[in-house]
Design a protein around this motif. Structure first.
Motif, short mmCIF file in Angstrom:
data_model
loop_
_atom_site.label_atom_id
_atom_site.label_comp_id
_atom_site.label_asym_id
_atom_site.label_seq_id
_atom_site.Cartn_x
_atom_site.Cartn_y
_atom_site.Cartn_z
N ASP A 161 0.85 -1.20 0.00
CA ASP A 161 0.00 0.00 0.00
C ASP A 161 0.88 1.24 0.00
N SER A 162 0.26 2.37 -0.30
CA SER A 162 1.01 3.62 -0.44
C SER A 162 0.45 4.67 0.49
N ARG A 163 1.31 5.53 0.93
CA ARG A 163 0.93 6.72 1.67
C ARG A 163 1.58 7.89 0.96
N GLU A 164 0.72 8.68 0.31
CA GLU A 164 1.23 9.77 -0.50
C GLU A 164 1.96 10.81 0.35
N PRO A 165 2.98 11.43 -0.22
CA PRO A 165 3.29 11.34 -1.65
C PRO A 165 4.29 10.26 -2.03
N ASP A 166 5.05 9.70 -1.05
CA ASP A 166 6.23 8.96 -1.48
C ASP A 166 6.57 7.73 -0.64
N VAL A 167 5.60 7.16 0.09
CA VAL A 167 5.90 6.02 0.96
C VAL A 167 5.14 4.78 0.51
#
Length: 423
Positions: free
Chosen positions: A389-395
């Motif tokens: 999964d992603s956590r914006e902007p860059d993780v």
């Protein structure tokens, strides 16, 4: 990559975990039939036993209707009691200190009604700057509820410049310097963004020595790392059950209140019918008679169809044991870290999660140097069958969950990143 797929397969044969107990979704890309599912830190996989559990309760409803509250194999009126002891064992608590109810942020609010009691200059709430947004909203609204300015009383502790993780030493230093102004410490046991495991006993000791109440959001810690809430003298805690506890989306959460607070009639508390002593609940009086247990914080009739999956999951944890899961977690996450180090060495990616296994749970977070984290997660899913999964902007977050993740899943993650992110 230098590490081979054959090595991953060999490690899985030697250290297989319990993947067979879960339903793994099919891959939507790549050359493997099933997903490399590395998002159990957001939603755990469905145990195979869950469907049967739900069907049994639906059959009871069909057969007994209202009498199911008092009859059948698992009557509904005392049903929550079936969850109390295994939930307590999971977090190192006494059964009297533990209750399964509501959802996470609702429980945090109910507990703060009792334990955030600002007086004079002792009015601050300490959280981490990277707290999950819901915690930030909750503490700010609690401050406002007491007529205080959240910008004045909510203290957000940050990592040192150039660092990603909040040092325990810096939390202790703040409490030593400013503790006489702190009413409540409310931190995440495992940080949702970086995967850092805070030193819960040390921070709890420091907070209580400063005269503050210490509570913990254990959403990413329960079922992930061993906990000893009673022995650590934690005042209160709350956690959800849909992440590492695999109880289904939005499933019923749980709460802990230390035994020294149980039966304290001086604590303010929002109350409802289900907070009565079970023996007197159906007397239907206008004044509540709360038990001297965490059950006194209950308000409403528990949702039985949502509690069945919690019971199923807790049985798995009881059978396998947190000690064994933690040992496998350290091995599995360490292996994933070694593979990722090969990839990030030549790419614009860095690891945010602490390197020390004692300072993290089953999660590795990566910061990408360019592009969108959401787009990278999409490509990993649809081109390689790897779910992160992603956590914006860059993780990008990846969780090798010891119950069902495999060494091959970890290899697939590293291989997919190497193929997707240019050097």
């Amino acid at each position: 990559m230098r590490s081979s797929e054959e090595e991953a397969r060999r490690l899985d044969a030697d250290d297989p975990g319990h993947r067979d107990l879960f339903l793994v979704p099919p891959a939507e890309g790549g050359r493997y039939a099933h997903s490399a599912y590395l998002v159990g830190n957001s939603l755990g996989l469905q145990p195979r036993a869950t469907r049967g559990e739900l069907m049994e309760e639906l059959d009871t409803w069909a057969r007994l209707a209202i009498e199911g509250h008092f009859e059948g194999d698992r009557p509904w009126t005392p049903y929550v009691g079936l969850l109390t002891e295994p939930a307590a064992r999971l977090v190192g608590a006494l059964p009297a200190e533990t209750v399964v109810m509501n959802t996470l942020t609702v429980n945090l609010h109910l507990l703060m009604v009792s334990f955030y009691r600002p007086t004079g200059s002792r009015n601050r709430i300490v959280i981490e700057d990277t707290a999950f947004p819901s915690d930030s909203y909750a503490v700010r609204s609690q401050a406002g509820f007491h007529g205080l300015d959240p910008d004045d009383v909510v203290v957000r502790l940050r990592a040192r410049p150039g660092e990603e993780n909040l040092r325990t030493a810096d939390v202790l230093d703040y409490l030593e310097r400013e503790g006489d102004r702190v009413a409540l410490v409310l931190l995440g046991g495992v940080n949702y963004l970086t995967g850092e495991l805070l030193d819960i006993p040390a921070i709890t000791r420091a907070g209580r020595a400063a005269g503050a109440v210490v509570g913990w959001d254990l959403a990413h810690a329960a079922g992930n790392v061993p906990l000893r809430l009673h022995d650590w003298d934690v005042d209160f805690a709350a956690w959800c059950t849909y992440k590492y506890l695999n109880s289904g989306p939005g499933s019923v959460a749980a709460a802990f209140v230390h035994e020294r607070h149980l039966g304290d009639r001086g604590l303010p508390r929002f109350e409802g019918w289900w907070g009565n002593e079970p023996a007197t609940r159906f007397e239907m009086t206008s004044r509540i008679r709360p038990p001297a247990t965490a059950d006194a914080w209950q308000i409403s009739n528990p949702p039985i169809l949502a509690m069945g999956p919690v019971r199923t999951s807790l049985e798995l944890f009881d059978k396998i044991g947190m000690a064994a899961l933690r040992e496998r977690s350290v091995r599995l996450t360490g292996y994933a870290e070694r593979l990722l180090d090969e990839v990030v060495a030549t790419r614009p990616i860095s690891l945010l999660t602490p390197r020390d296994p004692q300072r993290r749970g089953a999660q590795l977070s990566l910061r990408i140097g360019s592009g969108s984290a959401a787009e990278l997660a999409r490509r990993l899913r649809f081109e390689h069958g790897v779910l992160t999964d992603s956590r914006e902007p860059d993780v990008i977050r990846a969780a090798p969950v010891p119950l069902y993740s495999t060494y091959h899943d970890c290899w697939r993650l590293a291989d997919a990143l190497a193929r997707t992110v240019d050097e």
